[in-house]
Enzyme design. Sequence first.
Site, PDB file in Angstrom:
ATOM      1  N   GLY A 218      53.350  11.518  30.707  1.00 20.12           N
ATOM      2  CA  GLY A 218      54.032  10.466  31.458  1.00 20.12           C
ATOM      3  C   GLY A 218      53.730  10.477  32.944  1.00 20.12           C
ATOM      4  CG  ASP A 238      56.494  19.566  30.507  1.00 18.71           C
ATOM      5  OD1 ASP A 238      57.452  19.711  29.725  1.00 18.71           O
ATOM      6  OD2 ASP A 238      56.145  18.457  30.951  1.00 18.71           O
ATOM      7  CB  ALA A 289      61.154  18.074  34.784  1.00 18.58           C
ATOM      8  CG  ASN A 347      71.011   0.913  33.082  1.00 16.16           C
ATOM      9  OD1 ASN A 347      71.375  -0.245  32.873  1.00 16.16           O
ATOM     10  ND2 ASN A 347      69.878   1.400  32.618  1.00 16.16           N
ATOM     11  CE1 TYR A 353      67.089   9.551  33.893  1.00 13.73           C
ATOM     12  CE2 TYR A 353      67.609   7.320  34.621  1.00 13.73           C
ATOM     13  CZ  TYR A 353      66.692   8.343  34.445  1.00 13.73           C
ATOM     14  OH  TYR A 353      65.386   8.161  34.840  1.00 13.73           O
ATOM     15  CE  LYS A 357      66.152  10.776  37.156  1.00  6.54           C
ATOM     16  NZ  LYS A 357      65.084  11.744  37.467  1.00  6.54           N
TER      17      LYS A 357
HETATM   18  N1  LIG Z   1      59.696   5.961  32.799  1.00  4.95           N
HETATM   19  C1  LIG Z   1      60.518   5.289  33.587  1.00  4.95           C
HETATM   20  O1  LIG Z   1      60.626   4.060  33.496  1.00  4.95           O
HETATM   21  C2  LIG Z   1      61.335   6.004  34.629  1.00  4.95           C
HETATM   22  C3  LIG Z   1      62.165   5.232  35.439  1.00  4.95           C
HETATM   23  C4  LIG Z   1      62.921   5.845  36.416  1.00  4.95           C
HETATM   24  C5  LIG Z   1      62.826   7.218  36.601  1.00  4.95           C
HETATM   25  N2  LIG Z   1      62.022   7.952  35.789  1.00  4.95           N
HETATM   26  C6  LIG Z   1      61.983   9.406  36.023  1.00  4.95           C
HETATM   27  O2  LIG Z   1      60.637   9.825  36.153  1.00  4.95           O
HETATM   28  C7  LIG Z   1      60.508  11.159  35.659  1.00  4.95           C
HETATM   29  C8  LIG Z   1      59.404  11.218  34.609  1.00  4.95           C
HETATM   30  O3  LIG Z   1      59.734  10.298  33.584  1.00  4.95           O
HETATM   31  P1  LIG Z   1      58.748   9.963  32.356  1.00  4.95           P
HETATM   32  O4  LIG Z   1      59.021   8.578  31.962  1.00  4.95           O
HETATM   33  O5  LIG Z   1      57.362  10.393  32.668  1.00  4.95           O
HETATM   34  O6  LIG Z   1      59.404  10.913  31.246  1.00  4.95           O
HETATM   35  P2  LIG Z   1      58.735  11.664  29.998  1.00  4.95           P
HETATM   36  O7  LIG Z   1      59.858  11.932  29.069  1.00  4.95           O
HETATM   37  O8  LIG Z   1      57.552  10.915  29.497  1.00  4.95           O
HETATM   38  O9  LIG Z   1      58.236  13.021  30.687  1.00  4.95           O
HETATM   39  C9  LIG Z   1      59.134  13.955  31.227  1.00  4.95           C
HETATM   40  C10 LIG Z   1      58.536  15.337  31.191  1.00  4.95           C
HETATM   41  O10 LIG Z   1      59.512  16.262  31.721  1.00  4.95           O
HETATM   42  C11 LIG Z   1      59.500  17.393  30.890  1.00  4.95           C
HETATM   43  N3  LIG Z   1      60.791  18.098  30.928  1.00  4.95           N
HETATM   44  C12 LIG Z   1      61.972  17.666  30.434  1.00  4.95           C
HETATM   45  N4  LIG Z   1      62.896  18.642  30.578  1.00  4.95           N
HETATM   46  C13 LIG Z   1      62.290  19.692  31.170  1.00  4.95           C
HETATM   47  C14 LIG Z   1      62.726  20.981  31.552  1.00  4.95           C
HETATM   48  N5  LIG Z   1      63.974  21.399  31.334  1.00  4.95           N
HETATM   49  N6  LIG Z   1      61.841  21.820  32.139  1.00  4.95           N
HETATM   50  C15 LIG Z   1      60.568  21.427  32.349  1.00  4.95           C
HETATM   51  N7  LIG Z   1      60.093  20.210  31.995  1.00  4.95           N
HETATM   52  C16 LIG Z   1      60.951  19.356  31.413  1.00  4.95           C
HETATM   53  C17 LIG Z   1      59.256  16.845  29.482  1.00  4.95           C
HETATM   54  O11 LIG Z   1      58.817  17.869  28.580  1.00  4.95           O
HETATM   55  C18 LIG Z   1      58.213  15.784  29.756  1.00  4.95           C
HETATM   56  O12 LIG Z   1      56.897  16.301  29.690  1.00  4.95           O
HETATM   57  C19 LIG Z   1      61.889  11.550  35.140  1.00  4.95           C
HETATM   58  O13 LIG Z   1      62.582  12.246  36.130  1.00  4.95           O
HETATM   59  C20 LIG Z   1      62.543  10.220  34.879  1.00  4.95           C
HETATM   60  O14 LIG Z   1      63.954  10.310  34.931  1.00  4.95           O
HETATM   61  C21 LIG Z   1      61.272   7.365  34.804  1.00  4.95           C
END
Ligand SMILES: NC(=O)c1ccc[n+]([C@@H]2O[C@H](COP(=O)([O-])OP(=O)(O)OC[C@H]3O[C@@H](n4cnc5c(N)ncnc54)[C@H](O)[C@@H]3O)[C@@H](O)[C@H]2O)c1
Length: 449
Positions: A218, A238, A289, A347, A353, A357
């Site tokens: 991601g 990770d 993460a 939300n 969440y 944030k």
């Molecule tokens: N995708 C979106 O639309 C979006 C929007 C707003 C914010 N975010 C934020 O962006 C960040 C990345 O999101 P994403 O969509 O790539 O998520 P994702 O779920 O695709 O990837 C998240 C990664 O974090 C790792 N992770 C989770 N818990 C962990 C832990 N305890 N220790 C170490 N690693 C851990 C997971 O294994 C995963 O590889 C997050 O903080 C998410 O809240 C994402």
Amino acid sequence: MADRYLRLAGTAPGRFLTRRVGLPQPAALMRWTAERPSLDGAVVRVVAGEVVAERVGPAEPVDPPVEPYAAVVLDATGIAEVGGLRAVRTSLGPLVRGLARCGRVVVLGAGAGGGAEAGAGPGGRDAAGAGAGDVEQAAVQEALAGFVRSLGKEIGGGRTVQLVRVAPGAALDSTLDFLLSPKSAYVSGQVIEVGPALRQPEVSGRRRTALVTGAARGIGESVAATLAREGAHVACLDVPGSGDALTAVAARLDGTALPLDITASDAGERIAAALDRLGGGLDVLVHNAGITRDRRFTHMDEDRWDAVLDVNLGSVLRTTGYLLKAGVLNDHGRIVATASIAGIAGNAGQTNYAASKAGIIGFVRSLAADPALRERGVTVNAVAPGFIETEMTAAVPFLIREAGRRLNSLGQGGRPVDVAETVAWLAATGSGGVNGQVVRVCGQSLLGA
Ligand SMILES: NC(=O)c1ccc[n+]([C@@H]2O[C@H](COP(=O)([O-])OP(=O)(O)OC[C@H]3O[C@@H](n4cnc5c(N)ncnc54)[C@H](O)[C@@H]3O)[C@@H](O)[C@H]2O)c1
């Protein structure tokens, strides 16, 4: 996840059909590639009504600049009266009409004394002690924000609009380079404060070290790749369960895999030990993460609440605290944390969440103001992604996913690289004047706007 509507709207029959029935018209965004690193056309600068061509893509400036322009920069820092706002319309109006698809509008406004000292008005004075002139100047400078946000909503064609508040002596180059490039494709409607560099960076050819949490996939994977592209050695952290994916990312980037649950009580010590083995300390710390465990508040169980608060916020506070105390973060270090527009707008189903944030935003603003860190030239900022196409959002129910994609000025979801490029700008050595900022990477989402 494929956005079929975006693909359809990009074809001639699809464009015809969607226009006829009044559906959104998302444009294919121009993103950075090594082959196409800059926008095409002139970057036109307007100061006090005078038009100057600054650059023409990779070629020489042409005077007068030729349409379509790649970008228009309006210097509005000197506007202090309501009548002065007229210049925004008269000088920008004709130029915006000549702006290319995926072009940029950047308005420069008057900024406060320093990025993290938010709350003070232009010129660093607060309203309580201000004279009538100061109040009018503060009002018209704030008017620029309303103008920019509205133009962003109507301009269309993948074009973006931002307000950059420039403090005296601001280190502006890295911010303008980012905003006037394809790297900022999904950033629009933002108000960004830039001050002077907290501390002049010493010139050194040393390779920087970055740590990215949640780097196996991601957004985190893309952040790691982008920081590696910018020359950093990246420690990719990770959960141990991410196994092969994490190893593969680290190997591809010539970085280091760090399988570790960030919520472990000894996570700080283990990160410090891993960085110690690499040598040279840490230059860039990216807290990425994150997890979601959605439920309406009345059905929110303790496990969901605790897990989200601990991964998304608690671990960020603990590991940052440990690494700072242990002296692992170098002078001129960069801390970039990941918030979300859910933390700004709230939300339904995401009380846990959104709280985590919003907490990240509080963390960033508070730490950015820390005098000891400012003295060391350490900046602390946040990115707040909107709807980004990842496995996290692929799990969102169809109708909510479609709404997330369309309810923004660019009419589409962002890509992980859009967040990654924003992180790379905040993490750059040249971004020492960008501090305490929360930059939304959301295509100007209607949520929280
Ligand atoms: N995708 C979106 O639309 C979006 C929007 C707003 C914010 N975010 C934020 O962006 C960040 C990345 O999101 P994403 O969509 O790539 O998520 P994702 O779920 O695709 O990837 C998240 C990664 O974090 C790792 N992770 C989770 N818990 C962990 C832990 N305890 N220790 C170490 N690693 C851990 C997971 O294994 C995963 O590889 C997050 O903080 C998410 O809240 C994402």
